[in-house]
Enzyme design. Structure first.
Site, short mmCIF file in Angstrom:
data_model
loop_
_atom_site.label_atom_id
_atom_site.label_comp_id
_atom_site.label_asym_id
_atom_site.label_seq_id
_atom_site.Cartn_x
_atom_site.Cartn_y
_atom_site.Cartn_z
CG HIS A 224 -1.95 0.93 1.49
ND1 HIS A 224 -1.70 2.42 1.80
CD2 HIS A 224 -3.33 0.80 1.15
CE1 HIS A 224 -2.85 2.95 1.75
NE2 HIS A 224 -3.72 2.27 1.46
CB CYS B 275 -3.64 3.34 -1.62
SG CYS B 275 -4.78 4.81 -1.26
CG ASP C 250 0.70 -2.84 6.34
OD1 ASP C 250 -0.32 -3.09 7.09
OD2 ASP C 250 0.53 -2.17 5.03
CD GLN D 258 -6.77 -4.65 3.61
OE1 GLN D 258 -7.95 -5.31 3.94
NE2 GLN D 258 -6.98 -3.39 3.42
CE LYS E 130 -7.53 -0.42 5.95
NZ LYS E 130 -8.06 0.19 4.86
C1 LIG Z 1 -2.14 -3.04 3.37
C2 LIG Z 1 -2.68 -1.64 3.91
N1 LIG Z 1 -1.76 -1.12 4.51
C3 LIG Z 1 -1.96 0.30 4.91
C4 LIG Z 1 -3.04 0.85 4.83
C5 LIG Z 1 -3.42 2.24 5.28
O1 LIG Z 1 -4.22 2.39 6.33
P1 LIG Z 1 -5.07 3.61 6.86
O2 LIG Z 1 -5.37 4.49 5.59
O3 LIG Z 1 -6.01 3.01 7.70
O4 LIG Z 1 -3.83 4.33 7.84
C6 LIG Z 1 -4.31 0.18 3.97
C7 LIG Z 1 -5.31 0.87 3.83
O5 LIG Z 1 -6.19 0.53 2.91
C8 LIG Z 1 -3.74 -0.97 3.50
O6 LIG Z 1 -4.86 -1.92 2.91
#
Ligand SMILES: Cc1ncc(COP(=O)(O)O)c(C=O)c1O
Length: 407
Positions: free
Chosen positions: A124, A365, A201, A204, A227
């Site tokens: 992301h 993203c 990370d 998800q 999420k």
């Molecule tokens: C894999 C992953 N990392 C990071 C993020 C960023 O999350 P946030 O926008 O809640 O900070 C997302 C959000 O879609 C994500 O899917």
């Protein structure tokens, strides 16, 4: 047979009863954010109605109540991810907030000119840009693990990237665009064998599968609260005690200090050292409630039910003429990214919306993934525990109808 009682679950999400353009809502944008069960919404109200106060610094009753509830939420996160100590759990504004905090603190403590950080091609933007920024500041190098056309990481290539210069490997557990579940334990093992540190990370992952920081032995882990059925503006950075103690704080002010003089400031102990300013008190307490919701259902039961839905949806999608699914890894979590013929994702997404079918469109993203496939973006249907087979049937019928409209 799944242990999930879908009727009881759906009853807890009032928003699922709403209609859009006169059609019942079928919400498939859960990778962007999940809806909140009413117990989470009520918890936010309860905090503001019965214990609203700042935390950690008041001697009065309400401040003690709020502090206790906030720290209890931290304990819930600790148990949920199986951290050794609750002070290894830092509350943040989200995964992005957590990665920015880590990137800056990590860079200031461990990163020097010529050092290297490894990420992957399926990250992301939130796990790309903060590392680019600190690498630029520190004159360090960012390296990228490539993927194959199924959307799987090339582990042989990863091994070639590892060197004595590698300070950190930061990789997503589950891809938000491709649904790939990465072999995270193997990646961590290789990283540690190279004497480098690891950040996972889990944005998800935590809502779909068991995440245990001790078993996987990761050094750092991040996720967002919104999420996993919690409020927006909440998130977590987990770090091993020793490393968090060694690292410089990123932001200053508020409860993160022990002593301040104009000559010198000393920092508070963990976890407060990394929680500058007044945090999202009600949000983090309500995140604790969301974790209770998930824990009571059982993450294994959620995983089993969502797997059933994902397999069913994939089979049905593949019956649609012209269907192309992006992300066909052997191990996937509940995300299907797709295009039908040459229909632009925005066009199809807009028409599906008119049928009450909420999907995501665009690059999600993760622009490097979209560029890898040479496409304008995808439609993304992402599944949560409150989705049903009937909703999937509606989505399949909707996609088929739009495809027919475009001839
Ligand atoms: C894999 C992953 N990392 C990071 C993020 C960023 O999350 P946030 O926008 O809640 O900070 C997302 C959000 O879609 C994500 O899917």
């Amino acid at each position: 047979m799944s242990k999930i009682n879908i009727h009881q679950i759906r009853e807890q999400f009032p928003i699922l009863k709403c209609t859009v353009y006169g059609k019942p809502l079928a919400y498939f944008d859960n990778a962007a954010t999940t809806h909140k069960p009413d117990r989470v919404v009520r918890k936010i109200k309860e905090v503001y109605e019965s214990m609203n106060s700042n935390i950690h610094r008041g001697v009065h009753y309400l401040s003690n109540q709020a502090t206790m509830a906030y720290e209890q939420a931290r304990n819930k996160v600790q148990i949920f991810i199986n951290a050794a100590h609750s002070h290894e759990v830092i509350f943040t504004s989200g995964a992005t907030g957590a990665i920015n905090l880590l990137a800056n603190s990590f860079a200031d403590t461990y990163l020097s000119e010529g050092d290297e950080i490894i990420i992957s091609h399926m990250e992301h933007h939130s796990n790309i840009v903060p590392w680019q920024m600190v690498c630029k500041r520190k004159k360090a190098l960012l390296k990228v693990i490539p993927i194959n056309s199924h959307g799987e990481l090339l582990l042989d290539e990863f091994e070639k990237l590892l060197s004595t210069k590698t300070k950190l490997v930061a990789v997503t557990y589950v891809s938000n665009t491709l649904g790939t579940v990465n072999p995270i334990e193997e990646i961590i093992e290789k990283t540690h064998a190279n004497n480098s540190l690891m950040m996972v990370d889990a944005s998800q992952a935590v809502q779909h599968l068991k995440v245990d920081v001790k078993t996987m032995d990761t050094d750092f882990l991040v996720f967002s609260g919104h999420k996993i059925y919690g409020p927006t503006g909440t998130g977590v950075l987990y770090g091993k005690e020793k490393l968090l103690n060694e690292m410089e704080p990123w932001q200053g002010g508020g409860e993160m200090i022990k002593n301040v003089s104009f000559e010198q400031t000393t920092y508070n102990e963990l976890p407060f050292k990394f929680e500058a300013g007044t945090p999202n008190i009600a949000g983090s307490i309500a995140l604790g409630e969301a974790i209770d919701f998930v824990s009571e259902l059982g993450i294994e039961n959620i995983a089993e039910y969502e797997d059933e839905l994902l397999n069913y949806a994939t089979e049905q999608f593949l019956q649609i003429p012209g269907m192309r699914i992006f992300g066909t890894a052997s191990k996937k979590a509940s995300v299907i990214s797709f295009l039908v013929n040459d229909i632009h994702p925005f066009d199809m997404g807009t028409l599906l919306d008119k049928m009450g079918l909420a999907v995501r469109t665009g690059h999600h993203c993760t622009q490097p993934i979209i560029d890898y496939f040479g496409i304008p973006g995808t439609l993304r249907a992402s599944i949560a525990v409150y989705n049903t087979k009937e909703e999937i049937d509606r989505l399949v019928a909707g996609i088929t109808k739009v495809a027919q409209m475009f001839g």
